[in-house]
Design an enzyme around this catalytic site. Structure first.
Site, short mmCIF file in Angstrom:
data_model
loop_
_atom_site.label_atom_id
_atom_site.label_comp_id
_atom_site.label_asym_id
_atom_site.label_seq_id
_atom_site.Cartn_x
_atom_site.Cartn_y
_atom_site.Cartn_z
N GLU A 1 119.50 -6.22 51.66
CA GLU A 1 118.39 -5.84 52.54
C GLU A 1 118.65 -6.22 54.00
OE1 GLU A 1 114.42 -6.57 50.60
OE2 GLU A 1 115.70 -7.51 49.10
N SER B 1 112.45 -4.63 48.30
CA SER B 1 112.59 -3.31 48.88
C SER B 1 112.81 -2.22 47.83
CB SER B 1 113.74 -3.27 49.91
OG SER B 1 113.41 -4.05 51.03
N TYR C 1 111.13 3.10 53.78
CA TYR C 1 111.71 2.96 55.11
C TYR C 1 111.99 4.30 55.80
CZ TYR C 1 111.94 -1.76 53.45
OH TYR C 1 111.59 -2.99 52.94
N ARG D 1 102.54 -11.59 50.37
CA ARG D 1 101.99 -10.26 50.09
C ARG D 1 102.03 -10.02 48.59
NH1 ARG D 1 105.81 -6.49 51.62
NH2 ARG D 1 106.14 -6.03 49.41
N ASP E 1 101.66 -7.30 45.64
CA ASP E 1 101.69 -5.88 45.34
C ASP E 1 101.06 -5.65 43.98
OD1 ASP E 1 103.11 -5.60 47.70
OD2 ASP E 1 105.07 -5.63 46.70
N GLU F 1 104.19 -7.82 41.76
CA GLU F 1 105.00 -8.94 42.22
C GLU F 1 104.37 -9.54 43.47
OE1 GLU F 1 108.72 -7.20 44.52
OE2 GLU F 1 108.44 -6.15 42.62
N ASN G 1 105.44 -11.42 47.20
CA ASN G 1 106.54 -11.49 48.16
C ASN G 1 106.32 -12.64 49.13
OD1 ASN G 1 108.30 -10.88 50.43
ND2 ASN G 1 108.54 -8.86 49.53
N GLY H 1 107.85 -7.65 54.73
CA GLY H 1 108.49 -6.90 55.80
C GLY H 1 107.60 -6.76 57.02
#
Length: 318
Positions: free
Chosen positions: A16, A152, A222, A261, A263, A276, A278, A282
């Protein structure tokens, strides 16, 4: 206000790397706008020497994947007594390993899609096809197949037929030695950022992810315009409240700090299924954390400046 010298760590050698560099540039720009003296450091073998010879007031980590999220860099910063924004090394390791984190979340009563995690060696030793058949018999289809570590959505894909599994496993094993297969949950995909910048631990407005191609994979994440985001998410107040509480619970349970974060998917029954958590969200132009920050009426640089101050204050009392 005192001008702080902040080293933004980005890049590194993980899969990443390019995403991390983009996050680092955006974070550095935001911190400069808020009044910090920012150094942008690409993480390599010179990091320890830099930290010893020219120590910043604090470090802000914009690394994604590998050493930036598995606790390695955090452990080095702890060894050197360098204040940093983010989760301690031990908790990073726990959150980084998806099966471990899922087990802790499930054990605390949070919903997470049923799963199995198997190393590459298990497929070799026990017969790949037999193991894959057992996986489908147990979990059903469709399945989400992804590396047990990493971010990602690299190496992750949805499998809708048994015939697709072998290729999905090969793709997954290119990024990790262990495969995590979980039931694919249909519903509203959301992300909830949690911050503690001195005003108390709180959840920022949830972001709803509307993917035109159907799956929020690496390309969708992205590629500008590939996804529509709605912040706050288009859910009823009760669901939004449960989402916030779920993210706060996950943050506390895994021992995270400063920012995280979560998800998740809100399924057709209204249940919140945690995918999950994080520890290094990002901060690119297509990332979710900046959307939540803006929806909360905040500026990215001001938030991270406050987190820097908290990091420095922590170091004075340890």
């Amino acid at each position: 206000m005192i001008e702080r010298t902040v080293a933004v760590l980005a890049g590194g050698l993980s899969h990443e790397r390019e995403v991390s560099l983009r996050s680092g540039r955006r974070l550095a720009t935001a911190l400069r706008a808020a009044g910090s003296d920012v150094r942008e450091w690409d993480v390599d073998g010179s990091l320890v020497t830099r930290l010893r010879s020219d120590p910043p007031d604090a470090v802000a980590i914009a690394l994604h994947g590998g050493e930036g999220e598995n606790g390695s860099v955090q452990a080095v910063l702890e060894l050197l007594d360098v204040p940093f924004v983010g989760t301690p090394a031990q908790a990073c390791r726990r959150a980084w390993d998806k099966p471990t984190a899922k087990a802790e979340l499930a054990g605390a009563g949070l919903d997470t899609p049923d799963w199995v995690a198997l190393p590459h060696a298990a497929f070799r030793a026990l017969g790949a096809q037999a193991v894959l058949d057992a996986m489908v018999d147990r979990l059903g289809l469709p399945l989400m197949v992804k590396p047990d570590q990493g971010g990602s959505a690299l190496g992750a894909q949805v499998v809708t037929a048994r015939s697709e599994l072998p290729a999905a496993m090969v793709s997954c094993l290119a990024y990790s030695d262990t495969v995590l297969a979980e039931r694919f949950v249909r519903g509203t995909e959301v992300a909830v950022t949690v911050v503690d910048d001195g005003a108390g631990l709180r959840a920022l407005p949830a972001v709803e992810i509307d993917v035109r191609g159907g799956v929020y994979d690496y390309t969708a994440r992205y590629t500008p315009g590939a996804v529509s985001f709605h912040c706050p998410a288009r859910l009823d107040d009760a669901s939004l409240a449960r989402l916030e509480e779920t993210a706060l619970t996950a943050h506390r349970l895994l021992g995270l700090r400063d920012v995280s974060r979560t998800d998740a998917v809100v399924d057709s029954d209204g249940r919140i299924q945690v995918l999950e958590v994080n520890v290094s969200p990002g901060i690119t132009e297509t990332s979710l954390l900046p959307l939540s920050v803006r929806a909360a009426g905040m500026k990215l640089g001001e938030l991270y400046s406050a987190l820097v101050e908290r990091a420095i204050a922590r170091s004075r009392f340890t």
